[in-house]
Scaffold this active site. Structure first.
Site, PDB file in Angstrom:
ATOM      1  N   ASP A   1       0.819  -1.213   0.000  1.00 35.18           N
ATOM      2  CA  ASP A   1       0.000   0.000   0.000  1.00 35.18           C
ATOM      3  C   ASP A   1       0.853   1.263   0.000  1.00 35.18           C
ATOM      4  O   ASP A   1       1.385   1.658   1.044  1.00 35.18           O
ATOM      5  CB  ASP A   1      -0.899  -0.031   1.244  1.00 35.18           C
ATOM      6  CG  ASP A   1      -1.823   1.169   1.320  1.00 35.18           C
ATOM      7  OD1 ASP A   1      -2.081   1.791   0.276  1.00 35.18           O
ATOM      8  OD2 ASP A   1      -2.275   1.492   2.442  1.00 35.18           O
TER       9      ASP A   1
ATOM     10  N   GLY B   1      -9.548   4.379   4.700  1.00 37.44           N
ATOM     11  CA  GLY B   1     -10.819   4.708   4.077  1.00 37.44           C
ATOM     12  C   GLY B   1     -11.819   3.582   4.244  1.00 37.44           C
ATOM     13  O   GLY B   1     -13.023   3.815   4.262  1.00 37.44           O
TER      14      GLY B   1
ATOM     15  N   ASP C   1      -1.774   5.600  -5.235  1.00 36.96           N
ATOM     16  CA  ASP C   1      -2.044   4.662  -4.149  1.00 36.96           C
ATOM     17  C   ASP C   1      -2.341   3.239  -4.628  1.00 36.96           C
ATOM     18  O   ASP C   1      -3.452   2.937  -5.037  1.00 36.96           O
ATOM     19  CB  ASP C   1      -3.228   5.226  -3.345  1.00 36.96           C
ATOM     20  CG  ASP C   1      -3.569   4.384  -2.143  1.00 36.96           C
ATOM     21  OD1 ASP C   1      -2.837   3.415  -1.860  1.00 36.96           O
ATOM     22  OD2 ASP C   1      -4.566   4.699  -1.483  1.00 36.96           O
TER      23      ASP C   1
ATOM     24  N   THR D   1      -8.419   0.555  -4.733  1.00 33.31           N
ATOM     25  CA  THR D   1      -8.807  -0.122  -5.958  1.00 33.31           C
ATOM     26  C   THR D   1      -9.145   0.851  -7.086  1.00 33.31           C
ATOM     27  O   THR D   1      -8.800   0.601  -8.240  1.00 33.31           O
ATOM     28  CB  THR D   1     -10.032  -1.015  -5.688  1.00 33.31           C
ATOM     29  OG1 THR D   1      -9.812  -1.734  -4.478  1.00 33.31           O
ATOM     30  CG2 THR D   1     -10.248  -1.985  -6.812  1.00 33.31           C
TER      31      THR D   1
END
Ligand SMILES: *[C@@H]1O[C@H](CO)[C@@H](O)[C@H](O)[C@H]1NC(C)=O
Ligand SMILES: *[C@@H]1O[C@H](CO)[C@@H](O)[C@H](O)[C@H]1NC(C)=O
Ligand SMILES: *[C@@H]1O[C@H](CO)[C@@H](O)[C@H](O)[C@H]1NC(C)=O
Ligand SMILES: *[C@@H]1O[C@H](CO)[C@@H](O)[C@H](O)[C@H]1NC(C)=O
Length: 476
Positions: free
Chosen positions: A103, A146, A295, A299
């Site tokens: 990540d 998030g 990032d 997704t």
């Protein structure tokens, strides 16, 4: 987030959860301890012993200028039709391997621990008592993303990945993990952004390596595969590669276009300078509202409401989603959506196949760009895998920048290909550095951006699960 998760997929996934100690992960060497009668050594024997001892120690610790630099590759797994991409690392002595989401939108390493008895169901968990090099700090650790949060305590141990080793690396051992944050066989997350946003306050694994001069070149790079448009995709597919210390020239063509980070090192932030859809140039923001976090752990692509409204206004028949799809948009499946994005340089196209997230009804498809409301200090745009599958991406420490290059035919051929899913490998260790940062969440650190802006790691597993199941309509 989206809660309906097809049972069949859950079962499918849990079949493969036994990836714990990989065949090619070092298993640690057990030297039997036997008591021996002491015998006086001769001077010659002492001499030999002393020489060997010195050589062994200098091979182990070296001095800085002699320390070998190196490069490493970690093969990735693509989980649930491009929902997330994970690699493997090993923790402790003897080393035990774990799958972790890679990540670039956060900066902490954490894994689930054995007490994570509810929401970590089925994932391989870390057992501190099984590692002889583990030390605990008893400091609390907590991180919010998030799409969920994880908390536990901070400890330190030896972490190995792709031929690199960091001793005494601080990481979180989490007994509380939001439902849906981890999907078997993933046990945790490896943050690849800068220390300034680490919730733990610890120097991230990658930064310990680059700062310790362990890499040939001060950069890391990703090539991510696409299976979203493959009706026969399995829940786990070959995901591409993550490299440290070099770029793999066979995976891209032409030059890598580097753009300096828009802010001081925190997230990997570039300015969004152009956005087009259906051939129309859209207005883009200036200043901080144009900041985009690049990032790998997210997704999709998210942007501010006003720009998303304008974006979908270019696609006839597009409409805001409702219910669980609030913040998303649907559009007629008959439309091929052409999108390009630029970050201070050339325009990069997003494949129509990446934009079309899934088919919801006979005529309505779900778009991969969504309305994102971030906190005041978080970047306004999150540019995730929807974009990154279309480029070779390079995260460069020095000078701090992100580069993109055109994928080569060899890289493109890996999309929807029948490549075996990699097994966990950590390689034989070529370079070792020590990370001794305390990981104390000091007062200074809690006031740092990390506390205000939370890292991004978002995936919508349910949506993917459906899209990967040919022709099914998503009923939520
Ligand atoms: C899970 O573990 C925690 C502490 O380790 C404990 O308090 C809790 O009761 C457990 N929950 C279940 C459902 O076993
Ligand atoms: C570079 O990528 C190619 C194509 O996937 C692969 O065969 C090769 O092993 C990679 N090289 C390294 C050093 O990782
Ligand atoms: C999108 O791009 C494709 C291929 O480049 C082209 O055939 C198509 O007409 C474009 N569609 C729109 C709406 O611009
Ligand atoms: C590891 O780090 C901790 C905290 O920074 C420190 O107290 C400890 O001495 C270190 N251990 C080793 C073996 O370097």
């Amino acid at each position: 987030m989206l809660s309906s998760f097809p049972l069949s997929l859950v079962l499918l996934l849990s079949v493969s959860h036994s990836v714990i100690a990989a065949p090619n992960a070092p298993q640690g060497q057990y030297v039997p301890l036997v008591r021996r009668t002491l015998r006086a050594r001769s001077v010659e024997e002492w001499g030999e012993w002393a020489k060997a001892h010195r050589e062994k120690l200098s091979a182990k610790y070296g001095d800085t200028e002699k320390r070998k630099r190196s490069t490493g590759t970690n093969l990735l797994t693509n989980q649930n039709s491009d929902s997330s991409f994970f690699g493997s690392l090993a923790i402790g002595t003897p080393p035990v391997s774990y799958n972790v989401i890679l990540d670039t939108g956060s900066a902490d390493l954490w894994v689930a621990d054995a007490n994570c008895n509810v929401t970590c169901n089925g994932v391989a968990t870390f057992n501190p008592t099984a590692s002889s090099t583990f030390s605990t700090t008893d400091l609390p650790f907590e991180i919010s993303y998030g799409s969920g949060r994880a908390s536990g305590t901070l400890g330190a141990d030896t972490i190995q990945m792709a031929g690199f080793s960091v001793s005494n690396q601080t990481f979180g051992i989490c007994d509380s993990v939001s439902d849906g944050l981890l999907t078997v066989p993933v046990s945790g997350l490896l943050g690849l952004a800068f220390k300034t946003i680490a919730s733990s306050g610890a120097t991230p694994f990658w930064q310990a390596l680059v700062a310790g001069d362990a890499w040939d070149s001060p950069l890391m790079a990703f090539q991510l595969t696409r299976f979203l448009d493959d009706q026969t995709a399995q829940s786990l597919e070959f995901g591409g590669s993550f490299t440290m210390g070099f770029v793999n020239n066979t995976l891209f063509t032409g030059d890598i276009e580097y753009v300096d980070l828009a802010t001081t090192a925190s997230y990997w932030i570039l300015p969004l300078t152009s956005l087009t859809t259906q051939g129309t140039n859209l207005e883009v923001p200036t200043g901080p509202e144009a900041y985009a976090a690049i990032d790998t752990g997210t997704t999709l692509v998210g942007g501010p409401t006003r720009y998303m409204t304008e974006f979908y206004a270019q696609i006839p028949g597009a409409a805001p989603g409702t219910g669980n799809f609030e913040g998303y948009y649907t559009y007629p499946c008959a439309t091929d959506v052409n999108v390009t994005m630029a970050f201070g340089g050339k325009n990069w196209a997003i494949s129509e196949a990446d934009f079309r997230l899934t088919q919801l009804t006979q005529n309505q498809c779900l778009g991969a760009f969504f309305d994102l409301q971030t906190g005041r200090s978080a970047p306004s745009w999150i540019v995730g895998d929807t974009f990154l599958k279309n480029v070779y991406s390079v995260f460069r420490y020095d000078p701090p920048s992100v580069g993109f290059a055109q994928l080569s035919d060899a890289a493109l051929a890996l999309n929807s290909a029948n490549t075996p899913v990699p097994s966990a490998t950590i390689g034989s260790v070529a370079a070792t550095v020590a990370a001794t940062s305390t990981g104390q969440p000091t007062a200074g650190n809690s006031a740092a951006p990390s506390r205000l802006a939370h890292p991004f790691m978002m995936s919508l597993v349910a949506v993917w699960a459906v899209s990967s199941m040919a022709g099914l309509v998503l009923l939520l």
